[in-house]
Design a protein around this motif. Structure first.
Motif, short mmCIF file in Angstrom:
data_model
loop_
_atom_site.label_atom_id
_atom_site.label_comp_id
_atom_site.label_asym_id
_atom_site.label_seq_id
_atom_site.Cartn_x
_atom_site.Cartn_y
_atom_site.Cartn_z
N PHE A 1 -3.29 3.53 -2.40
CA PHE A 1 -3.40 2.61 -3.53
C PHE A 1 -2.65 1.32 -3.20
CE2 PHE A 1 -1.36 1.15 -7.60
CZ PHE A 1 -2.50 0.50 -8.07
N LYS A 2 -3.33 0.22 -3.40
CA LYS A 2 -2.70 -1.08 -3.16
C LYS A 2 -2.08 -1.59 -4.46
CE LYS A 2 -5.62 -2.57 0.70
NZ LYS A 2 -6.52 -3.63 1.22
N CYS A 3 -0.75 -1.62 -4.47
CA CYS A 3 -0.03 -2.11 -5.65
C CYS A 3 0.11 -3.63 -5.57
CB CYS A 3 1.36 -1.49 -5.73
SG CYS A 3 1.38 0.30 -5.88
N PRO A 4 -0.27 -4.35 -6.60
CA PRO A 4 -0.08 -5.80 -6.60
C PRO A 4 1.42 -6.14 -6.54
CG PRO A 4 -1.50 -5.10 -8.41
CD PRO A 4 -0.88 -3.87 -7.84
N THR B 1 0.83 -1.21 0.00
CA THR B 1 0.00 0.00 0.00
C THR B 1 0.86 1.25 0.00
OG1 THR B 1 -1.77 -1.15 1.21
CG2 THR B 1 -1.82 1.27 1.22
N ILE B 2 0.56 2.16 -0.92
CA ILE B 2 1.24 3.45 -1.00
C ILE B 2 0.21 4.52 -0.67
CG2 ILE B 2 2.43 5.09 -2.50
CD1 ILE B 2 3.46 2.75 -4.12
N THR B 3 0.55 5.37 0.30
CA THR B 3 -0.39 6.39 0.77
C THR B 3 0.17 7.78 0.53
OG1 THR B 3 -1.21 4.91 2.51
CG2 THR B 3 -1.69 7.26 2.75
N ASP B 4 -0.65 8.66 -0.02
CA ASP B 4 -0.30 10.06 -0.20
C ASP B 4 -0.69 10.80 1.07
OD1 ASP B 4 -0.04 12.70 -0.85
OD2 ASP B 4 -1.13 12.59 -2.74
N GLN C 1 2.12 0.13 -12.23
CA GLN C 1 1.63 0.65 -13.49
C GLN C 1 0.42 1.58 -13.34
OE1 GLN C 1 1.83 -2.19 -17.04
NE2 GLN C 1 1.88 -3.63 -15.31
N ALA C 2 -0.42 1.29 -12.34
CA ALA C 2 -1.64 2.08 -12.17
C ALA C 2 -1.44 3.27 -11.23
CB ALA C 2 -2.77 1.20 -11.64
N LEU C 3 -0.23 3.47 -10.73
CA LEU C 3 0.03 4.53 -9.76
C LEU C 3 -0.32 5.92 -10.28
CD1 LEU C 3 1.08 4.82 -6.87
CD2 LEU C 3 3.38 5.12 -7.80
N PRO C 4 0.03 6.30 -11.53
CA PRO C 4 -0.34 7.64 -12.02
C PRO C 4 -1.85 7.85 -12.04
CG PRO C 4 1.32 6.64 -13.43
CD PRO C 4 0.84 5.56 -12.50
N LYS C 5 -2.57 6.80 -12.42
CA LYS C 5 -4.03 6.92 -12.50
C LYS C 5 -4.64 7.03 -11.11
CE LYS C 5 -8.14 4.45 -14.12
NZ LYS C 5 -8.65 3.21 -14.78
N GLU C 6 -4.13 6.23 -10.16
CA GLU C 6 -4.74 6.17 -8.83
C GLU C 6 -4.33 7.34 -7.93
OE1 GLU C 6 -7.01 4.06 -7.88
OE2 GLU C 6 -6.98 2.93 -9.76
N LEU C 7 -3.02 7.72 -7.98
CA LEU C 7 -2.54 8.76 -7.08
C LEU C 7 -1.96 9.97 -7.81
CD1 LEU C 7 -0.74 6.72 -4.24
CD2 LEU C 7 -3.09 7.58 -4.30
N GLY C 8 -1.89 9.89 -9.14
CA GLY C 8 -1.34 11.01 -9.89
C GLY C 8 0.15 11.18 -9.69
N MET C 9 0.86 10.09 -9.51
CA MET C 9 2.31 10.13 -9.27
C MET C 9 3.03 9.10 -10.13
SD MET C 9 2.50 10.29 -5.12
CE MET C 9 1.73 11.57 -4.16
N PHE C 10 4.34 9.35 -10.34
CA PHE C 10 5.24 8.37 -10.95
C PHE C 10 6.32 8.01 -9.94
CE2 PHE C 10 3.77 11.00 -14.58
CZ PHE C 10 3.16 10.01 -15.33
#
Length: 431
Positions: A17-20, A7-10, A34-43
């Motif tokens: 966002f829970k990254c597989p 889990t990555i938290t802003d 891969q879905a991090l930009p969509k979920e949290l707006g980050m790279f």
């Protein structure tokens, strides 16, 4: 089904966002962001991609902490001891070691494709006689795309295979011709009665006016060196080949890009740097002073061919090539030549001196391969070309694996922009 996540938290927004987590057969699990930009707006920020897995691969695995190198699951020491370079190429490209029939077929293909189109002579002639062999190698391999475009549909499995066979078969001829061109020597055509490595040596050093006699120890040493350099996971040049291939570029152009990357002294020039270091030392009596400079943290002097960026304890390839190196020096009566005396004394010191032992600065594969190439009479400026000859097996296999996946996404790394903010244009007269 794997349900493990990270889990990555802003902290600013509180969004999470829970990254597989994707498990590997060997090595560390990988966090799928891969879905991090969509979920949290980050790279993610990862200079040199040191902690980023850019692809899936079944070809090669390295465990730097344990000193493990596997090709298709086979330990490198077993392959170096029992296999041939063509068998290793078959393993890298097809995923399995060849049967007796498959190996015969592969050797037949090498014979069928080892000649170069005569039109390439004019390409060689366009280079200065003092051109670096790597510059020539980039140009000639890239030029192959102009001669074999008629059967190069990268979505056609048979076409990809044909491209690989042509490339592996022609690389010894291309490299040998680079050497002979710079020396003003006549080109030597390959012979179907010789092995892959014998053919290369023959094209490099034979004279059309006399019979060439092979040294079995020299042939074995060079074959071992090619095997040990055939592939090494997602290094700079291999990643370049994959990145170029992701644009669906011609595969010969992709390999030329890999060769260009390998040319860099931080990548493919280490074995050349070893010989230059030995030449700088000049004599065994100068070693203590050189070692003292290496140990002085305020002195920029480096001990070339020792330690490794990936292998933190020892380079598994060095153990294998060490023995081969000593056998070759003994066979050629070169053990007491000044250059090799210096090398052997440096080896002894590095294996016994606590300074090097504590820092795990053991001789690596580049240390021994440089000595082997020098003992074989291969000039210094050809060392990296020899590396490219071997690594082509891995490059084309990695490219093919990527193309087999289908629906390949074009590579597009992101950036952390730190330039000027938005500003209005100022007319020239008001600046």
């Amino acid at each position: 089904m794997n349900t493990k996540t990270v889990t990555i938290t802003d902290d600013t927004t509180g969004k999470s966002f829970k990254c597989p987590v994707r498990e590997a057969v060997h090595g560390h699990p990988v966090i799928d962001c891969q879905a991090l930009p969509k979920e949290l707006g980050m790279f993610t920020f990862d200079p040199a991609f040191m902690t980023t897995a850019s692809c899936e691969s079944k070809i090669t695995f390295i465990d730097g902490d344990k000193g493990i190198l596997l090709h298709g699951g086979y330990p490198i020491d077993q392959l170096a001891e029992k296999s041939s370079f063509l068998e290793v190429f078959h393993l890298l490209f097809y995923g399995e070691l060849p049967s007796a029939e498959q190996l015969i077929s592969l050797k037949t293909s090498m014979n069928s494709h080892s000649m170069l189109h005569e039109g390439l002579r004019s390409v060689y002639n366009g280079f200065r006689r003092d051109a670096h062999p790597m510059a020539m190698l980039v140009g000639i391999v890239g030029a192959l795309s102009a001669y074999y475009h008629d059967s190069m549909d990268i979505n056609n499995k048979r076409h990809r295979e044909l491209c690989a066979l042509r490339l592996i078969a022609k690389m010894p001829t291309i490299a040998a011709n680079c050497y002979r061109y710079t020396k003003g020597l006549p080109y030597v055509y390959p012979r179907n009665d010789l092995s892959y490595v014998e053919n290369f040596i023959y094209m490099m050093f034979s004279a059309p006016t006399e019979e060439y006699k092979f040294n079995k120890t020299a042939v074995h040493a060079l074959e071992t060196m090619l095997i040990l350099h055939a592939d090494h996971e997602q290094n700079a040049s291999t990643s370049t080949v994959r990145l170029a291939g992701s644009s669906q570029a011609n595969p010969f152009a992709c390999i030329a890009a890999g060769i260009a990357t390998l040319w860099g002294p931080a990548h493919g020039g280490a074995n050349e740097a070893v010989i230059r270091m030995l030449q700088e030392i000049q004599d065994v009596k100068n070693i203590p002073d050189y070692i003292a400079r290496v140990k002085d943290k305020n002195n920029p002097t480096r001990l070339m061919g020792f330690g490794h960026r990936v292998y933190k304890n020892f380079d598994p390839r060095a153990k294998i090539i060490n023995q081969v190196c000593h056998e070759l020096l003994h066979e050629l009566n070169a053990e007491h030549a000044p250059l090799f005396e210096i090398a052997m004394e440096l080896e002894r010191i590095a294996l016994e001196d606590e300074y090097f032992i504590e820092r795990k600065l053991y001789p690596n594969v580049d240390f021994y391969s440089g000595i082997i190439l020098s003992a074989l009479g291969i000039p210094l400026n050809m060392f990296t070309a020899m590396f490219a000859l071997a690594r082509t097996a891995g490059w084309i296999s990695q490219w093919n694996e990527m193309m087999e996946e289908g629906n390949v996404k074009i590579g597009r790394p992101r950036q952390l922009y730190v330039g000027a903010a938005m500003r209005d244009y100022v007319d020239l007269g008001k600046r």
